[in-house]
Design a protein around this motif. Structure first.
Motif, mmCIF file in Angstrom:
data_model
loop_
_atom_site.group_PDB
_atom_site.id
_atom_site.type_symbol
_atom_site.label_atom_id
_atom_site.label_comp_id
_atom_site.label_asym_id
_atom_site.label_seq_id
_atom_site.Cartn_x
_atom_site.Cartn_y
_atom_site.Cartn_z
ATOM 1 N N LEU A 1 47.498 36.473 28.961
ATOM 2 C CA LEU A 1 46.692 36.666 30.163
ATOM 3 C C LEU A 1 45.881 35.420 30.496
ATOM 4 O O LEU A 1 45.680 35.094 31.666
ATOM 5 C CB LEU A 1 45.766 37.879 29.979
ATOM 6 C CG LEU A 1 46.488 39.237 29.977
ATOM 7 C CD1 LEU A 1 45.552 40.337 29.486
ATOM 8 C CD2 LEU A 1 47.033 39.562 31.358
ATOM 9 N N SER A 2 45.417 34.712 29.460
ATOM 10 C CA SER A 2 44.671 33.469 29.696
ATOM 11 C C SER A 2 45.565 32.388 30.297
ATOM 12 O O SER A 2 45.117 31.571 31.096
ATOM 13 C CB SER A 2 44.060 32.965 28.379
ATOM 14 O OG SER A 2 43.052 33.844 27.924
ATOM 15 N N LYS A 3 46.841 32.389 29.898
ATOM 16 C CA LYS A 3 47.784 31.425 30.474
ATOM 17 C C LYS A 3 48.161 31.823 31.905
ATOM 18 O O LYS A 3 48.220 30.990 32.799
ATOM 19 C CB LYS A 3 49.038 31.348 29.611
ATOM 20 C CG LYS A 3 48.835 30.707 28.259
ATOM 21 C CD LYS A 3 50.126 30.727 27.447
ATOM 22 C CE LYS A 3 49.942 30.098 26.084
ATOM 23 N NZ LYS A 3 51.190 30.175 25.268
ATOM 24 N N ALA A 4 48.435 33.127 32.097
ATOM 25 C CA ALA A 4 48.899 33.588 33.406
ATOM 26 C C ALA A 4 47.828 33.476 34.478
ATOM 27 O O ALA A 4 48.133 33.278 35.659
ATOM 28 C CB ALA A 4 49.381 35.038 33.302
ATOM 29 N N LEU A 5 46.566 33.599 34.100
ATOM 30 C CA LEU A 5 45.460 33.540 35.062
ATOM 31 C C LEU A 5 44.562 32.349 34.726
ATOM 32 O O LEU A 5 43.670 32.437 33.885
ATOM 33 C CB LEU A 5 44.648 34.842 35.031
ATOM 34 C CG LEU A 5 45.396 36.088 35.503
ATOM 35 C CD1 LEU A 5 44.596 37.343 35.186
ATOM 36 C CD2 LEU A 5 45.702 36.004 36.982
ATOM 37 N N GLY A 6 44.847 31.236 35.352
ATOM 38 C CA GLY A 6 44.018 30.055 35.189
ATOM 39 C C GLY A 6 44.474 29.085 34.122
ATOM 40 O O GLY A 6 43.853 28.039 33.931
ATOM 41 N N LYS B 1 40.633 27.769 38.139
ATOM 42 C CA LYS B 1 40.645 26.479 37.449
ATOM 43 C C LYS B 1 40.372 26.578 35.953
ATOM 44 O O LYS B 1 40.568 25.620 35.218
ATOM 45 C CB LYS B 1 39.619 25.541 38.087
ATOM 46 C CG LYS B 1 39.867 25.298 39.576
ATOM 47 C CD LYS B 1 41.278 24.783 39.844
ATOM 48 C CE LYS B 1 41.520 24.526 41.319
ATOM 49 N NZ LYS B 1 42.903 24.093 41.585
ATOM 50 N N GLU B 2 39.910 27.735 35.481
ATOM 51 C CA GLU B 2 39.648 27.927 34.054
ATOM 52 C C GLU B 2 40.409 29.161 33.575
ATOM 53 O O GLU B 2 40.523 30.150 34.300
ATOM 54 C CB GLU B 2 38.148 28.119 33.800
ATOM 55 C CG GLU B 2 37.289 26.924 34.173
ATOM 56 C CD GLU B 2 37.529 25.730 33.258
ATOM 57 O OE1 GLU B 2 37.962 25.945 32.115
ATOM 58 O OE2 GLU B 2 37.281 24.587 33.705
ATOM 59 N N PRO B 3 40.939 29.125 32.337
ATOM 60 C CA PRO B 3 41.676 30.274 31.816
ATOM 61 C C PRO B 3 40.833 31.546 31.807
ATOM 62 O O PRO B 3 39.637 31.514 31.514
ATOM 63 C CB PRO B 3 42.041 29.841 30.388
ATOM 64 C CG PRO B 3 42.038 28.354 30.435
ATOM 65 C CD PRO B 3 40.943 27.986 31.392
ATOM 66 N N ALA B 4 41.457 32.652 32.137
ATOM 67 C CA ALA B 4 40.775 33.943 32.141
ATOM 68 C C ALA B 4 40.364 34.334 30.723
ATOM 69 O O ALA B 4 40.941 33.881 29.734
ATOM 70 C CB ALA B 4 41.695 35.003 32.730
ATOM 71 N N LYS B 5 39.361 35.182 30.649
ATOM 72 C CA LYS B 5 38.930 35.766 29.378
ATOM 73 C C LYS B 5 39.391 37.218 29.351
ATOM 74 O O LYS B 5 39.164 37.963 30.307
ATOM 75 C CB LYS B 5 37.412 35.682 29.246
ATOM 76 C CG LYS B 5 36.872 34.257 29.286
ATOM 77 C CD LYS B 5 35.354 34.242 29.286
ATOM 78 C CE LYS B 5 34.810 32.823 29.405
ATOM 79 N NZ LYS B 5 33.331 32.799 29.446
ATOM 80 N N ALA B 6 40.043 37.617 28.258
ATOM 81 C CA ALA B 6 40.604 38.965 28.184
ATOM 82 C C ALA B 6 40.126 39.685 26.932
ATOM 83 O O ALA B 6 40.184 39.133 25.831
ATOM 84 C CB ALA B 6 42.128 38.899 28.204
ATOM 85 N N ASP B 7 39.648 40.909 27.104
ATOM 86 C CA ASP B 7 39.295 41.794 25.991
ATOM 87 C C ASP B 7 40.276 42.957 26.005
ATOM 88 O O ASP B 7 40.484 43.601 27.047
ATOM 89 C CB ASP B 7 37.863 42.309 26.138
ATOM 90 C CG ASP B 7 36.835 41.203 26.004
ATOM 91 O OD1 ASP B 7 36.834 40.542 24.954
ATOM 92 O OD2 ASP B 7 36.048 40.997 26.944
#
Length: 211
Positions: free
Chosen positions: A84-89, A140-146
């Motif tokens: 998710l961090s790669k796919a979003l940002g 512009k920055e990777p998303a944070k996912a919990d």
């Protein structure tokens, strides 16, 4: 393990209760809205407390003695968080994203990967765009996912929820998205996934840089 899972879901319940009543660009909630928040939190706490008294459902797996559920969940959470961090940002533009498209397709499936891909742009520009259409990226920055699993009784169709936070550059505040996942813990891939649409997903002050 059960106590840990309950703590994770209690965190989710507070997050979801707050997110459900947020109104984008609105003033602080009035007294009636605050009472509604408190009521939602109390209701969620009742559900969690009841879950503490309920035994966990048995795990359905043929090779029970050789399958490490704890390790599988840990691996799944790591894969999903990184994905998710790669796919979003995580990628600077459409070209770079598409260079890694197969990797993300393998994890999320092509349909849901396309949904994530389009979230990187402005919704009005990407709503009807083709799966591989090129557009300007705004995150512009990777998303944070919990991520937390709430039902692992069927290892091939475990249920999980991801709370994903990211900030497009065209918005003042960060955005939160809730993703429901049906996950195969044995094959370590997503079977199906769906975005839960919040009426107003922008959260004033949700990110540290907004404070």
């Amino acid at each position: 393990m059960k106590a840990h899972n309950l703590k994770v879901w209690q965190y989710f319940s507070w997050t979801l209760a707050g997110a459900a009543i947020v109104v984008a660009f609105a003033a602080r909630p009035n007294e009636n809205e605050l009472n509604q928040i408190e009521s939602q939190i109390r209701n969620n706490d009742k559900i969690i407390n009841q879950a503490q008294k309920t035994p966990e459902a048995p795990v359905k797996v043929e090779k029970r003695s050789t399958f490490d559920l704890v390790a599988a969940k840990k691996q799944a959470i790591s894969k999903l968080s990184q994905g998710l961090s790669k796919a979003l940002g995580g990628y600077k533009d459409s070209t770079e994203y598409n260079q890694h498209r197969q990797e993300l397709d393998d994890l999320f499936g092509s349909d849901f990967d396309t949904e994530l891909y389009k979230l990187n742009g402005i919704p009005d520009d990407t709503y009807s765009a083709a799966a591989n259409a090129k557009f300007k990226f705004t995150i512009k920055e990777p998303a944070k996912a919990d991520i937390g699993f709430n039902d692992v009784s069927d290892l091939s169709h475990a249920k999980a929820v991801a709370i994903v936070r990211y900030k497009p550059n065209y918005l003042k505040y960060g955005v939160i998205r809730i993703i429901n996942l049906d996950y195969d813990l044995q094959e370590q891939k997503v079977n199906t996934a769906s975005l839960r649409s919040l009426q107003n997903p922008q959260l004033d002050g949700y990110f540290e840089e907004d404070k």
